[in-house]
Design a protein around this motif. Sequence first.
Motif, PDB file in Angstrom:
ATOM      1  N   ARG A   1      -2.658   6.713   7.159  1.00  0.00           N
ATOM      2  CA  ARG A   1      -2.224   7.811   6.291  1.00  0.00           C
ATOM      3  C   ARG A   1      -3.311   8.196   5.300  1.00  0.00           C
ATOM      4  O   ARG A   1      -4.200   7.396   5.010  1.00  0.00           O
TER       5      ARG A   1
ATOM      6  N   VAL B   1       0.391  10.184  -7.915  1.00  0.00           N
ATOM      7  CA  VAL B   1      -0.201   9.551  -9.108  1.00  0.00           C
ATOM      8  C   VAL B   1      -1.408   8.679  -8.765  1.00  0.00           C
ATOM      9  O   VAL B   1      -2.321   8.514  -9.567  1.00  0.00           O
ATOM     10  N   ASP B   2      -1.416   8.151  -7.535  1.00  0.00           N
ATOM     11  CA  ASP B   2      -2.454   7.201  -7.187  1.00  0.00           C
ATOM     12  C   ASP B   2      -3.750   7.847  -6.713  1.00  0.00           C
ATOM     13  O   ASP B   2      -4.756   7.162  -6.549  1.00  0.00           O
TER      14      ASP B   2
ATOM     15  N   PHE C   1      -0.953  -0.969 -12.814  1.00  0.00           N
ATOM     16  CA  PHE C   1       0.300  -0.254 -12.553  1.00  0.00           C
ATOM     17  C   PHE C   1       1.461  -1.132 -13.043  1.00  0.00           C
ATOM     18  O   PHE C   1       2.381  -0.667 -13.731  1.00  0.00           O
TER      19      PHE C   1
ATOM     20  N   LYS D   1       8.042  16.962  -3.630  1.00  0.00           N
ATOM     21  CA  LYS D   1       7.724  17.759  -2.448  1.00  0.00           C
ATOM     22  C   LYS D   1       6.998  19.033  -2.870  1.00  0.00           C
ATOM     23  O   LYS D   1       6.959  20.021  -2.164  1.00  0.00           O
TER      24      LYS D   1
ATOM     25  N   VAL E   1      -6.624  11.150  10.439  1.00  0.00           N
ATOM     26  CA  VAL E   1      -5.307  10.931   9.821  1.00  0.00           C
ATOM     27  C   VAL E   1      -4.238  11.649  10.649  1.00  0.00           C
ATOM     28  O   VAL E   1      -3.186  11.085  10.968  1.00  0.00           O
TER      29      VAL E   1
ATOM     30  N   MET F   1      -4.246   8.163   1.944  1.00  0.00           N
ATOM     31  CA  MET F   1      -3.715   7.408   0.816  1.00  0.00           C
ATOM     32  C   MET F   1      -3.783   8.247  -0.460  1.00  0.00           C
ATOM     33  O   MET F   1      -4.715   9.023  -0.662  1.00  0.00           O
ATOM     34  N   GLY F   2      -2.734   8.079  -1.313  1.00  0.00           N
ATOM     35  CA  GLY F   2      -2.663   8.876  -2.538  1.00  0.00           C
ATOM     36  C   GLY F   2      -2.051  10.237  -2.285  1.00  0.00           C
ATOM     37  O   GLY F   2      -2.043  11.102  -3.171  1.00  0.00           O
ATOM     38  N   PHE F   3      -1.557  10.458  -1.060  1.00  0.00           N
ATOM     39  CA  PHE F   3      -0.892  11.720  -0.722  1.00  0.00           C
ATOM     40  C   PHE F   3       0.540  11.440  -0.289  1.00  0.00           C
ATOM     41  O   PHE F   3       0.810  10.439   0.363  1.00  0.00           O
ATOM     42  N   GLY F   4       1.437  12.348  -0.643  1.00  0.00           N
ATOM     43  CA  GLY F   4       2.820  12.243  -0.186  1.00  0.00           C
ATOM     44  C   GLY F   4       3.676  11.469  -1.156  1.00  0.00           C
ATOM     45  O   GLY F   4       3.178  10.623  -1.930  1.00  0.00           O
TER      46      GLY F   4
ATOM     47  N   VAL G   1       0.800  -1.239   0.000  1.00  0.00           N
ATOM     48  CA  VAL G   1       0.000   0.000   0.000  1.00  0.00           C
ATOM     49  C   VAL G   1       0.825   1.277   0.000  1.00  0.00           C
ATOM     50  O   VAL G   1       0.303   2.342  -0.297  1.00  0.00           O
ATOM     51  N   ARG G   2       2.106   1.181   0.335  1.00  0.00           N
ATOM     52  CA  ARG G   2       2.898   2.415   0.270  1.00  0.00           C
ATOM     53  C   ARG G   2       3.449   2.624  -1.133  1.00  0.00           C
ATOM     54  O   ARG G   2       4.166   3.599  -1.394  1.00  0.00           O
ATOM     55  N   HIS G   3       3.198   1.687  -2.038  1.00  0.00           N
ATOM     56  CA  HIS G   3       3.705   1.808  -3.411  1.00  0.00           C
ATOM     57  C   HIS G   3       2.505   1.641  -4.349  1.00  0.00           C
ATOM     58  O   HIS G   3       1.552   2.413  -4.278  1.00  0.00           O
ATOM     59  N   GLY G   4       2.512   0.628  -5.194  1.00  0.00           N
ATOM     60  CA  GLY G   4       1.446   0.494  -6.203  1.00  0.00           C
ATOM     61  C   GLY G   4       0.104   0.075  -5.652  1.00  0.00           C
ATOM     62  O   GLY G   4      -0.907   0.141  -6.364  1.00  0.00           O
TER      63      GLY G   4
ATOM     64  N   PHE H   1      -0.452  18.913   6.424  1.00  0.00           N
ATOM     65  CA  PHE H   1      -0.023  18.460   5.093  1.00  0.00           C
ATOM     66  C   PHE H   1       0.919  19.478   4.443  1.00  0.00           C
ATOM     67  O   PHE H   1       1.871  19.099   3.760  1.00  0.00           O
TER      68      PHE H   1
HETATM   69  N1  CMC Z   1      -0.751  10.921   5.142  1.00  0.00           N
HETATM   70  C1  CMC Z   1      -0.442  11.441   6.353  1.00  0.00           C
HETATM   71  N2  CMC Z   1       0.820  11.665   6.766  1.00  0.00           N
HETATM   72  C2  CMC Z   1       1.800  11.361   5.926  1.00  0.00           C
HETATM   73  C3  CMC Z   1       1.568  10.825   4.649  1.00  0.00           C
HETATM   74  C4  CMC Z   1       0.224  10.615   4.275  1.00  0.00           C
HETATM   75  N3  CMC Z   1      -0.073  10.108   3.073  1.00  0.00           N
HETATM   76  N4  CMC Z   1       2.750  10.609   4.040  1.00  0.00           N
HETATM   77  C5  CMC Z   1       3.706  10.991   4.889  1.00  0.00           C
HETATM   78  N5  CMC Z   1       3.124  11.445   6.032  1.00  0.00           N
HETATM   79  C6  CMC Z   1       3.797  12.017   7.186  1.00  0.00           C
HETATM   80  C7  CMC Z   1       4.488  10.956   8.038  1.00  0.00           C
HETATM   81  O1  CMC Z   1       3.616  10.465   9.029  1.00  0.00           O
HETATM   82  C8  CMC Z   1       5.647  11.735   8.588  1.00  0.00           C
HETATM   83  O2  CMC Z   1       5.153  12.572   9.595  1.00  0.00           O
HETATM   84  P1  CMC Z   1       6.051  12.854  10.932  1.00  0.00           P
HETATM   85  O3  CMC Z   1       7.239  13.617  10.407  1.00  0.00           O
HETATM   86  O4  CMC Z   1       5.159  13.641  11.815  1.00  0.00           O
HETATM   87  O5  CMC Z   1       6.420  11.512  11.478  1.00  0.00           O
HETATM   88  C9  CMC Z   1       6.060  12.635   7.435  1.00  0.00           C
HETATM   89  O6  CMC Z   1       4.861  12.836   6.684  1.00  0.00           O
HETATM   90  C10 CMC Z   1       7.132  12.046   6.531  1.00  0.00           C
HETATM   91  O7  CMC Z   1       6.725  10.737   6.147  1.00  0.00           O
HETATM   92  P2  CMC Z   1       7.715   9.590   5.678  1.00  0.00           P
HETATM   93  O8  CMC Z   1       7.074   8.269   5.931  1.00  0.00           O
HETATM   94  O9  CMC Z   1       9.078   9.839   6.250  1.00  0.00           O
HETATM   95  O10 CMC Z   1       7.785   9.869   4.125  1.00  0.00           O
HETATM   96  P3  CMC Z   1       8.371   8.880   3.041  1.00  0.00           P
HETATM   97  O11 CMC Z   1       9.040   9.697   2.032  1.00  0.00           O
HETATM   98  O12 CMC Z   1       9.158   7.790   3.693  1.00  0.00           O
HETATM   99  O13 CMC Z   1       7.039   8.190   2.454  1.00  0.00           O
HETATM  100  C11 CMC Z   1       5.224   7.643   1.082  1.00  0.00           C
HETATM  101  C12 CMC Z   1       6.553   8.400   1.176  1.00  0.00           C
HETATM  102  C13 CMC Z   1       4.698   7.725  -0.335  1.00  0.00           C
HETATM  103  C14 CMC Z   1       5.454   6.151   1.419  1.00  0.00           C
HETATM  104  C15 CMC Z   1       4.220   8.261   2.094  1.00  0.00           C
HETATM  105  O14 CMC Z   1       3.990   9.620   1.766  1.00  0.00           O
HETATM  106  C16 CMC Z   1       2.923   7.487   2.149  1.00  0.00           C
HETATM  107  O15 CMC Z   1       2.818   6.504   2.889  1.00  0.00           O
HETATM  108  N6  CMC Z   1       1.863   7.936   1.365  1.00  0.00           N
HETATM  109  C17 CMC Z   1       0.618   7.211   1.328  1.00  0.00           C
HETATM  110  C18 CMC Z   1       0.742   6.011   0.404  1.00  0.00           C
HETATM  111  C19 CMC Z   1       0.784   6.432  -1.045  1.00  0.00           C
HETATM  112  O16 CMC Z   1      -0.013   7.224  -1.517  1.00  0.00           O
HETATM  113  N7  CMC Z   1       1.707   5.809  -1.791  1.00  0.00           N
HETATM  114  C20 CMC Z   1       1.861   6.030  -3.236  1.00  0.00           C
HETATM  115  C21 CMC Z   1       3.143   6.717  -3.574  1.00  0.00           C
HETATM  116  S1  CMC Z   1       3.212   7.316  -5.267  1.00  0.00           S
HETATM  117  C22 CMC Z   1       3.167   5.909  -6.253  1.00  0.00           C
HETATM  118  C23 CMC Z   1       4.167   4.887  -5.926  1.00  0.00           C
HETATM  119  O17 CMC Z   1       5.311   5.164  -5.614  1.00  0.00           O
HETATM  120  O18 CMC Z   1       3.810   3.722  -6.041  1.00  0.00           O
END
Ligand code: CMC
Length: 452
Positions: A309, A370-371, A392, A319, A302, A311-314, A273-276, A361
């Motif tokens: 988290r 993208v997701d 994907f 950045k 959240v 989802m679909g954000f970050g 779930v953190r990727h595709g 945020f």
């Molecule tokens: N919702 C809420 N908080 C978030 C989110 C989110 N989607 N993403 C990051 N954070 C927070 C996280 O809790 C942390 O907060 P704190 O500093 O207070 O502990 C801070 O932001 C930094 O997070 P991180 O885990 O260090 O960031 P990362 O670069 O390791 O993670 C990510 C990147 C994509 C895994 C993450 O943003 C995430 O889990 N997003 C949701 C899942 C998602 O949409 N994934 C698809 C990514 S794009 C397509 C792909 O690559 O497949």
Amino acid sequence: MSKDTLTITDNRTGEVYEVPIHYPTYPKYAAYIDAAAIRQIQVSDDDFGLLTYDPGYGNTASCKSSVAFVDGDKGILNYRGYGITDLATNCTFLEVAYLLLNGELPTESEMGDWRETVRMHTLLHENFKEMLKGFHYNAHPMGMLVGIVGALGTFYPNSKACFDEEVRCRHIMRIIAKIPTIAAYCYRHTRGLPYVEPDNSLTYSGNFLRMMFKHPGVKYEVDPAIVRALMVLFILHADHEQNCSTSVMRSVGSSLSDPYSSVAGAATALYGVRHGGANEAVIRMLTEIGTKDRIPEFIEGVKSGEKGRLMGFGHRVYKNFDPRATIIKNMASEVFEATGVNPLLEIALELERIALEDEYFISRKLYPNVDFYSGIIYQSIGFPTDMFPVLFAIGRAAGWLSQWQEMLNDPDFRIVRPRQAYIGYDKRDFVPMSERKPSGTEPACQGESSDD
Ligand code: CMC
């Protein structure tokens, strides 16, 4: 006078080290030092030397690559130097796959040959239909895809000849040709529907849609806007430099496994779930929210951690904004003209608006990726949510294979074998079972019988 070196003083010993700084091609791209250059920093001759510690490889270049370039601050994604918007607007998916694999856009005749070759290889061996029968009716299609792609390698024992360019290209092309057929068959297995053989007069995405959705005895017709939208989605997902699944592709491939095993490995990484798997999770999240008035409460959940988290954000790299999300959002209206508006769109738009105004945020630079919108489009086309990561994977296979091929041709190529910063016990004396005492802590991993 300025010099392309880094001077490091080890304050433990007073020793000074000068380490060269390298530039990949142009100074505007991130400079780097060789991690091995740090190893010479020792306090004594029997000291192992200094390591760098980088969980999740946030600041480690694991390879040199010319396939894709991402500038996360400026929201730029280029494949082989071409902007993603130009490619999504002007190219077909197979044209982009050719670009990723070969480094240049194809001429008309190159494209004709490539298209024909891919079309000639879309069929699957009949044994796979038997193999699919072994899966439970509610098996996740991504699990089936992983199994079938991995098994495909057993049909081509010469595919391990990774350094034979001709053999390698044949298997790359086979995977790109067959992965939509595998994906469609996985779906049809779960629905108990007869498999639809490929129709090679159709486009890559048109053929896939037909294999997915054609009903027995009914002529299959699909709106060209939907065929185009799916193709654009394949293009947007085709590569994204050293993401989690691509890194797995390179890691598995670095042991010289066959490409089918490496693609299966990459697909398992994509599944999470953190990727595709995020696009699937977005739909579940939007469905759970249900109505716009419940969004503020969900956002609070959240932020407190109670709802997980958003989802679909970050994104690890983006950045500012994800250019793929912008293209998909703009394309949504064309799709909805053909399919009718997806009611989840309203909730997604409002969720995005509220999140982008929220300090939590903003301060963490979390934007739609993208997701966030791709799942809504997939759902409107008629794909069930568990097929989203499979879609994907179809697009990303071209990128995985391009990166794998680049790795094999790299003079610096070595098997992937990271180091660790060891935090465990120093050498201990063995204790026979009769003399062991409870440690006082709950075992983290204790088998228990259950049916789940
Ligand atoms: N919702 C809420 N908080 C978030 C989110 C989110 N989607 N993403 C990051 N954070 C927070 C996280 O809790 C942390 O907060 P704190 O500093 O207070 O502990 C801070 O932001 C930094 O997070 P991180 O885990 O260090 O960031 P990362 O670069 O390791 O993670 C990510 C990147 C994509 C895994 C993450 O943003 C995430 O889990 N997003 C949701 C899942 C998602 O949409 N994934 C698809 C990514 S794009 C397509 C792909 O690559 O497949």
